[in-house]
Motif scaffolding. Sequence first.
Motif, PDB file in Angstrom:
ATOM      1  N   GLN A   1       0.208  -0.220  -1.290  1.00 27.87           N
ATOM      2  CA  GLN A   1       1.019  -1.141  -2.193  1.00 27.87           C
ATOM      3  C   GLN A   1       1.650  -2.146  -1.393  1.00 27.87           C
ATOM      4  N   ASP A   2       2.339  -1.799  -0.273  1.00 24.51           N
ATOM      5  CA  ASP A   2       2.988  -2.836   0.493  1.00 24.51           C
ATOM      6  C   ASP A   2       2.242  -3.836   1.039  1.00 24.51           C
ATOM      7  N   ALA A   3       0.957  -3.534   1.399  1.00 21.38           N
ATOM      8  CA  ALA A   3       0.035  -4.357   1.839  1.00 21.38           C
ATOM      9  C   ALA A   3      -0.415  -5.467   0.853  1.00 21.38           C
ATOM     10  N   GLU A   4      -0.712  -4.985  -0.529  1.00 21.76           N
ATOM     11  CA  GLU A   4      -0.939  -5.936  -1.575  1.00 21.76           C
ATOM     12  C   GLU A   4       0.204  -6.797  -1.844  1.00 21.76           C
ATOM     13  N   GLN A   5       1.490  -6.365  -1.627  1.00 19.76           N
ATOM     14  CA  GLN A   5       2.344  -7.368  -1.747  1.00 19.76           C
ATOM     15  C   GLN A   5       2.488  -8.181  -0.555  1.00 19.76           C
ATOM     16  N   ARG A   6       2.185  -7.725   0.504  1.00 28.25           N
ATOM     17  CA  ARG A   6       1.974  -8.826   1.471  1.00 28.25           C
ATOM     18  C   ARG A   6       0.706  -9.945   1.239  1.00 28.25           C
ATOM     19  N   THR A   7      -0.151  -9.381   0.862  1.00 29.49           N
ATOM     20  CA  THR A   7      -1.186 -10.197   0.578  1.00 29.49           C
ATOM     21  C   THR A   7      -0.985 -11.334  -0.331  1.00 29.49           C
ATOM     22  N   ARG A   8      -0.200 -10.874  -1.508  1.00 26.29           N
ATOM     23  CA  ARG A   8       0.610 -12.008  -2.380  1.00 26.29           C
ATOM     24  C   ARG A   8       1.464 -12.916  -1.819  1.00 26.29           C
ATOM     25  N   MET A   9       2.198 -12.206  -0.715  1.00 28.97           N
ATOM     26  CA  MET A   9       2.995 -13.243  -0.173  1.00 28.97           C
ATOM     27  C   MET A   9       2.513 -14.293   0.758  1.00 28.97           C
ATOM     28  N   ARG A  10       1.448 -13.826   1.329  1.00 26.95           N
ATOM     29  CA  ARG A  10       0.537 -14.817   2.105  1.00 26.95           C
ATOM     30  C   ARG A  10       0.336 -16.091   1.249  1.00 26.95           C
ATOM     31  N   ALA A  11      -0.244 -15.775   0.034  1.00 26.96           N
ATOM     32  CA  ALA A  11      -0.722 -16.733  -0.886  1.00 26.96           C
ATOM     33  C   ALA A  11       0.567 -17.522  -1.336  1.00 26.96           C
ATOM     34  N   ASP A  12       1.591 -16.668  -1.729  1.00 30.04           N
ATOM     35  CA  ASP A  12       2.769 -17.516  -2.087  1.00 30.04           C
ATOM     36  C   ASP A  12       3.416 -18.464  -1.068  1.00 30.04           C
ATOM     37  N   LEU A  13       3.318 -17.880   0.427  1.00 27.12           N
ATOM     38  CA  LEU A  13       3.850 -18.673   1.296  1.00 27.12           C
ATOM     39  C   LEU A  13       3.170 -19.834   1.632  1.00 27.12           C
ATOM     40  N   ALA A  14       1.953 -19.851   1.339  1.00 31.97           N
ATOM     41  CA  ALA A  14       0.978 -21.031   1.615  1.00 31.97           C
ATOM     42  C   ALA A  14       1.344 -22.237   0.650  1.00 31.97           C
TER      43      ALA A  14
END
Length: 858
Positions: free
Chosen positions: A580-593
């Motif tokens: 779940q944490d990894a999925e959040q980080r994946t979304r964060m990568r997209a959001d950060l870009a």
Amino acid sequence: MPDHSHSRQPVPPGSARLRERLRFALLLLLLCIGATSQAGIAVPAGEASAAGADLPRTPAQWLDHYRDLSRQAPAHCAPVAFPRLPSATPAKAFAQTQFPGSTAETSLVVFSRDPLTERLIVLAQGADGCIHANVSGTLVPVAERAVTSPLPNSRIPGALGDTPPVAIVADSKSIRPWIGVVSEDEFLEMAARSWLWVGSYTGIITVLIILGLGFAVSRRSSLALAYVLFVCALQFYQLQSFGLGAAWLPFWPGPEYARIMQALGPALLMPALAAVILGFLSPRGLPRYLIVVGVGLGMAGFLSAVWTDAGYRLGAGITTLLAMLAFALLMSRLRRSDDSAVRWLAAGLLASMIGGGIQAASVALGGAGLPPISARALPIGNLIESVCWLIALSLRFRSEHRDIQRKLIRSAASDGLTGTFNRGHLYSLLTDALRYAKQHGTRRIGLLLIDLDDFRQLSGTLGHTRGDKVLIAAARALEDLKLDCEGIGRFGGDRYMILIGRNTHWSSAKGAAAAVVARFKEPIEVEGREERIGASVGLVAITAEYPDADAIIRDAETALMIAKRRGGGRYVPFEPHMRQDAEQRTRMRADLANALKQGELVLHYQPILEMETMRPLGFEAMLRWSHPRQGLLTGSDFLPVAERCGLMPAIGTRVVDLAFAQIRDWQHAGLWQQGLYVGINLSAQQLFDGGLLDQLDRALDRFPVDPGSIRIEIPESALASQEQLWTRVLPRLLGRGILLAADNFGTGLSGIAPLTKFEFDLIKLDPRIVDGVLHRGHSQNMARIAQMLGQELGSLVVAVGIDRVEQFEQLQTMGYKYGQGKLLSPPMPPEDVIAWLELQRREQQYPDIRGTTDKLLH
């Protein structure tokens, strides 16, 4: 793949038997060579073979005798032109005493069974008293022979007189008593068989030339070209030796050039033969030198045969010695390796040597006791040699093709830099392991995903070439652990993957991960120099629940990321809740870009204050993300993700632009006081990025900002470990007029050297030291060291992380003048900083340490 052709390997029994046979043949050959020492010795022209004391004995006597008979011949007889014997050429007469007074109805043919006879002179007396004289041989055009045949021949009457016919053989190379007399009909049948033999021989050689050319063109091989030259030289040699060139080819030089052509044949054959031997065996040192020199001497010997008969003997002797040397090299190679191509090469050379030995023996012994076929032993041996060598050539190409295929397979599975498995092959192994886990139910196979903690910083410092060598050394270090695994490979960049063996327990995977971490806590040696890089490991168990290999890799990356977030230098087994944490980080990568595009990244500024007067000394720019759903995030929440997905260069550009633009805005508002500064935090990785320095240059050109109002804050740990940082990068920053601050001082005293060299404007005490200054003696000592170092270097020392009044008071007691922390002022957005600056300018009072800042702003 390394070449192991020179290492001793067990040789199959068949190969041993072959070597025994070759040794026996070599012994036989040496016996033949011993007899060959007399080969080519001129037979005295006076040696007799005729029977009866009243008959002539020497060739000259026979010619004189027949001249006398010609003078006594009846008037109706045609005049006879008697040939002359070359004075320097050995000759021998063979009287056919069994034929005087013959009354055969058809003509007889006198011939030599040796097709290489240079001159065959036949003298005969017919029953009518007329004299017949004729010349044949390889030095006479085939068309001028009595019967068109590869064998030298002359026609004599069937009805003979009382004087026996005589055959005189004159040859500078060999004289063999292979003289025959048959009827013309019988000889025509014999001639047909001879033409079939030489035609087949020539045709086979031509086919071999075509096949060799095919290899040379298709393979672009110098070895195939050497073979083609060899068979072409062999074709030339046999055309000239048998006298077929002049018979078949209209452009072939005439009889007046026969001696030159005769010498040219073996002279051309020697370098062609040596080229094949050198191409196959590639000898080095003295053997190669002897072969090259021997070929030169042998060619010179054969070519000198144009002027002297001794040239043939010299060339033949050198050829024999070279053949022995080549054979010894072949035997040595066969002892070291079981190479089928070399075996066929040796067989071909042996056939040629045996053929040459038999033919040499027939010369030395005058043909006695040997059949006439021995005159063709060398051509037959050369033909067998050519076929064997073509087989050897095809086997060598087949072996090379297999080697290329193996190399292609290896290269497809190997990493080009480290030689370990590459990403594609690791993925294949992982897929197989997952299939195995599904077939065996509860079986758990361990997967280690390894990341080198400090590699990027080290590579940026030392350069890519040195970085590549570090990656190679790291791969060797992993291999040296001798783990029970199915594969070790480079997964990409500075990441490696290890797939633990299927038959090992899950605890072995944990042990392997601990061993990897422990190994990289120690330095690795790179070309005689030690480098410390550290390693973090994400560990995952491959079970039947995984749908595919990608899912396994994602979980391993998740565990690895957590290991690095916990400080690195450790291993972390994957647990389901991490997904779940990894999925959040994946979304964060997209959001950060997307945040970079939408301008959601902003700077907050925390003042650095004079602790006695609360007057601002400057501000530290702190990056914040105004997330549309999660609210305001600090750098620690998203910068590790940004670093992993390669967004740090773009973020660094954004920070520089925002900081410079903010100083410009404060200047325009009249709030910026002389001496204030903004500190920008940069990691060593960002500093080594040449694009960031270019961005600083563009910002200085774009915004009217004094470079002295910028402080680049560099972690003291980077100064301590990256020597090239303060030899390559810091001078470039100082050259732009930008001042430097050493951040987080106290993590290691190895940073003192660059501090003393570049006289940093600020030294910022690490917050962990400030946190322990009340009760830890080590922290107090470090705080005092920083104070003394600042006084010595003329640098301002700032205590960072003052969150409690007790810390504030203790630091003042220790003589600290400048501080930064939440107690003094929290980080503020730009608009709050403006209000804060306006307030302290208008009232000439400064916020105190009791939290009055918030009261004044609100």
